[in-house]
Design a protein around this motif. Structure first.
Motif, PDB file in Angstrom:
ATOM      1  N   SER A  14       2.630  -2.323  -7.864  1.00 11.32           N
ATOM      2  CA  SER A  14       1.724  -3.023  -7.222  1.00 11.32           C
ATOM      3  C   SER A  14       1.543  -4.114  -6.661  1.00 11.32           C
ATOM      4  O   SER A  14       1.405  -4.845  -6.053  1.00 11.32           O
ATOM      5  CB  SER A  14      -0.140  -2.464  -7.296  1.00 11.32           C
ATOM      6  OG  SER A  14      -0.538  -3.331  -8.547  1.00 11.32           O
TER       7      SER A  14
ATOM      8  N   TRP B  70      -0.338   1.316  -6.418  1.00  8.61           N
ATOM      9  CA  TRP B  70      -1.247   2.271  -5.371  1.00  8.61           C
ATOM     10  C   TRP B  70      -1.409   3.322  -5.019  1.00  8.61           C
ATOM     11  O   TRP B  70      -2.184   3.567  -5.219  1.00  8.61           O
ATOM     12  CB  TRP B  70      -1.170   0.863  -4.475  1.00  8.61           C
ATOM     13  CG  TRP B  70      -2.212   1.190  -3.410  1.00  8.61           C
ATOM     14  CD1 TRP B  70      -1.931   2.889  -2.753  1.00  8.61           C
ATOM     15  CD2 TRP B  70      -3.121   0.671  -3.117  1.00  8.61           C
ATOM     16  NE1 TRP B  70      -3.283   2.292  -1.445  1.00  8.61           N
ATOM     17  CE2 TRP B  70      -3.714   0.736  -1.925  1.00  8.61           C
ATOM     18  CE3 TRP B  70      -3.762  -0.621  -3.268  1.00  8.61           C
ATOM     19  CZ2 TRP B  70      -5.362   0.520  -1.388  1.00  8.61           C
ATOM     20  CZ3 TRP B  70      -4.726  -1.391  -2.955  1.00  8.61           C
ATOM     21  CH2 TRP B  70      -5.752  -0.526  -2.420  1.00  8.61           C
TER      22      TRP B  70
ATOM     23  N   VAL C 282      -5.576  -0.100  -9.859  1.00  4.63           N
ATOM     24  CA  VAL C 282      -4.750  -0.677  -9.458  1.00  4.63           C
ATOM     25  C   VAL C 282      -3.784  -2.397 -10.179  1.00  4.63           C
ATOM     26  O   VAL C 282      -2.563  -2.778  -9.820  1.00  4.63           O
ATOM     27  CB  VAL C 282      -4.599  -1.506  -7.702  1.00  4.63           C
ATOM     28  CG1 VAL C 282      -3.743  -2.333  -6.777  1.00  4.63           C
ATOM     29  CG2 VAL C 282      -4.774  -0.070  -7.004  1.00  4.63           C
TER      30      VAL C 282
ATOM     31  N   TRP D 166      -5.108   5.046  -6.911  1.00  2.35           N
ATOM     32  CA  TRP D 166      -5.533   5.271  -5.748  1.00  2.35           C
ATOM     33  C   TRP D 166      -5.810   7.112  -6.141  1.00  2.35           C
ATOM     34  O   TRP D 166      -7.405   7.578  -6.220  1.00  2.35           O
ATOM     35  CB  TRP D 166      -5.612   4.929  -4.462  1.00  2.35           C
ATOM     36  CG  TRP D 166      -6.644   5.494  -3.364  1.00  2.35           C
ATOM     37  CD1 TRP D 166      -7.810   4.699  -2.627  1.00  2.35           C
ATOM     38  CD2 TRP D 166      -7.175   6.534  -2.524  1.00  2.35           C
ATOM     39  NE1 TRP D 166      -8.310   4.743  -2.567  1.00  2.35           N
ATOM     40  CE2 TRP D 166      -7.980   6.339  -1.369  1.00  2.35           C
ATOM     41  CE3 TRP D 166      -6.042   7.782  -3.133  1.00  2.35           C
ATOM     42  CZ2 TRP D 166      -8.385   6.854  -1.149  1.00  2.35           C
ATOM     43  CZ3 TRP D 166      -6.415   9.087  -2.482  1.00  2.35           C
ATOM     44  CH2 TRP D 166      -7.733   8.383  -0.903  1.00  2.35           C
TER      45      TRP D 166
ATOM     46  N   PHE E 228       1.023  -1.163   0.034  1.00  3.05           N
ATOM     47  CA  PHE E 228      -0.102  -0.073  -0.205  1.00  3.05           C
ATOM     48  C   PHE E 228       1.029   1.591  -0.206  1.00  3.05           C
ATOM     49  O   PHE E 228       0.205   2.499   0.098  1.00  3.05           O
ATOM     50  CB  PHE E 228      -1.164   0.147   1.057  1.00  3.05           C
ATOM     51  CG  PHE E 228      -1.888  -1.635   1.578  1.00  3.05           C
ATOM     52  CD1 PHE E 228      -2.967  -1.436   0.589  1.00  3.05           C
ATOM     53  CD2 PHE E 228      -1.330  -1.963   1.886  1.00  3.05           C
ATOM     54  CE1 PHE E 228      -3.665  -2.778   0.561  1.00  3.05           C
ATOM     55  CE2 PHE E 228      -2.212  -3.586   2.205  1.00  3.05           C
ATOM     56  CZ  PHE E 228      -3.528  -3.751   0.946  1.00  3.05           C
TER      57      PHE E 228
ATOM     58  N   SER F 218      -4.723   7.223   0.712  1.00  4.03           N
ATOM     59  CA  SER F 218      -5.599   6.006   0.334  1.00  4.03           C
ATOM     60  C   SER F 218      -6.759   5.246   1.684  1.00  4.03           C
ATOM     61  O   SER F 218      -6.521   4.397   1.863  1.00  4.03           O
ATOM     62  CB  SER F 218      -4.563   4.483  -0.505  1.00  4.03           C
ATOM     63  OG  SER F 218      -3.618   3.875   0.828  1.00  4.03           O
TER      64      SER F 218
END
Length: 331
Positions: free
Chosen positions: A238, A33, A232, A37, A28, A81
């Motif tokens: 990712s 990611w 993603v 996002w 994350f 996020s």
């Protein structure tokens, strides 16, 4: 001496991510990611991205992802996020020659303090990794700390753990019963192209499982959730994976997650409710644990959420932490 900088707003944050290669501590904090996002979900969450970075010549460049919210007349800084990500931590950017060096905790604290003062915002962080650099930095600022969520992990280097998950009596019985109907097989989409090809079927499976249920969280709706997952998955950094369990040509269950540093991180699961009596989700978990252990994975990280199916597994438990700090005087 640390130098502090901000990348404020979606465009500036995306340009920063495009220009830097991040060494992420969890899935994350990857460029992929964060970039996906920011592009697909930030606006719908009412969030303005802020990448705070602190630089000094003898240490890695550390990046803290934050997002600015307006709650009535109150400005809030939350992790970038939130609430989608299961873990929040710093990332390292740019030159990797200093990787492994002690993080510049004081510099991170200084950067967060300056950001908080710049926006006159209250700091509200959650799901921080215990003893991680971000938690240590906000502790230096005097933040109020308390437990956030329980996380569960399976040690795949322990043969007994793997055996207890994959061969426990209930699983063996259900596997034998369902195999009377056909052949079970596990597949894994392990590239952006393969995940993109399989993602619509996973979304459909999840939608059918949760349709009309009041306890569904962040349902796939044909809009922002679907687009964010697709974005993603399309980002190579990712490291998204989509495991699926099949009975002949029938999709029984799927798990969308991430592979990073010999750890598989679960994220969202779905199963065919028509086969609920055979526990397809448990069968998928058992098959994945066996396959990942054979591939050399160290950890099966079930991430946050204290659910019954996690407690039934021979997993270890740990707490993530939250931190709050009142709004300072604006400079």
């Amino acid at each position: 001496m640390s130098t502090v900088g901000f990348a404020y707003g979606a465009q500036a944050a995306t340009e920063f991510l495009d220009a830097h290669r991040l060494s992420a501590r969890t899935p994350f904090q990857t460029c992929g990611w964060w970039r996906a996002w920011i592009r697909e979900a930030a606006e719908s969450e009412g969030a303005t991205p802020v990448l705070v970075h602190t630089m000094r010549p003898d240490r890695p460049t550390l990046v803290v992802g934050l997002q600015l919210h307006q709650d009535g007349g109150t400005a809030l800084l939350r992790p970038l996020s939130w609430p989608w990500a299961d873990y929040h931590e710093v990332a390292e950017a740019g030159d990797t020659s200093h990787l492994g060096a002690e993080p510049d905790i004081g510099g991170v604290a200084k950067a967060i303090d300056r950001c908080q003062r710049e926006f006159g915002a209250r700091l509200e962080l959650c799901n921080l990794i215990a003893d991680g650099p971000l938690l240590r930095a906000v502790s230096e600022l005097g933040a109020v700390l308390q437990p956030s969520d329980t996380v569960f992990r399976l040690d795949l280097t322990d043969p007994d753990v793997v055996r207890r998950v994959s061969e426990r009596r209930g699983i063996q019985r259900k596997r034998r019963r369902i195999e009377r109907l056909g052949k079970l097989r596990l597949t894994c989409a392990d590239s952006p192209e393969r995940v993109a090809a399989r993602l619509p079927a996973f979304i459909d499976l999840h939608a059918r499982q949760w349709r009309d249920r009041p306890d569904v969280v962040a349902p796939f709706d044909g809009d922002v959730v679907d687009r964010t997952y697709a974005a993603v998955a399309a980002e190579p950094s990712s490291a998204a994976r989509l495991h699926e369990l099949w009975l002949d040509e029938t999709l029984l269950a799927g798990w969308f997650g991430f592979w990073r540093d010999r750890t598989y991180y679960t994220y969202r699961a779905a199963y065919d409710a028509g086969h609920a009596r055979d526990s397809p989700g448990h069968l998928l978990t058992a098959a994945m644990v066996s396959a990942l252990a054979a591939q050399g994975a160290d950890t099966f990280d079930l991430t946050r959420g204290d659910y019954a199916y996690k407690r039934e597994l021979p997993s270890s438990r740990a707490l993530t932490m939250s931190a709050s700090l009142e709004r300072p005087c604006r400079v």
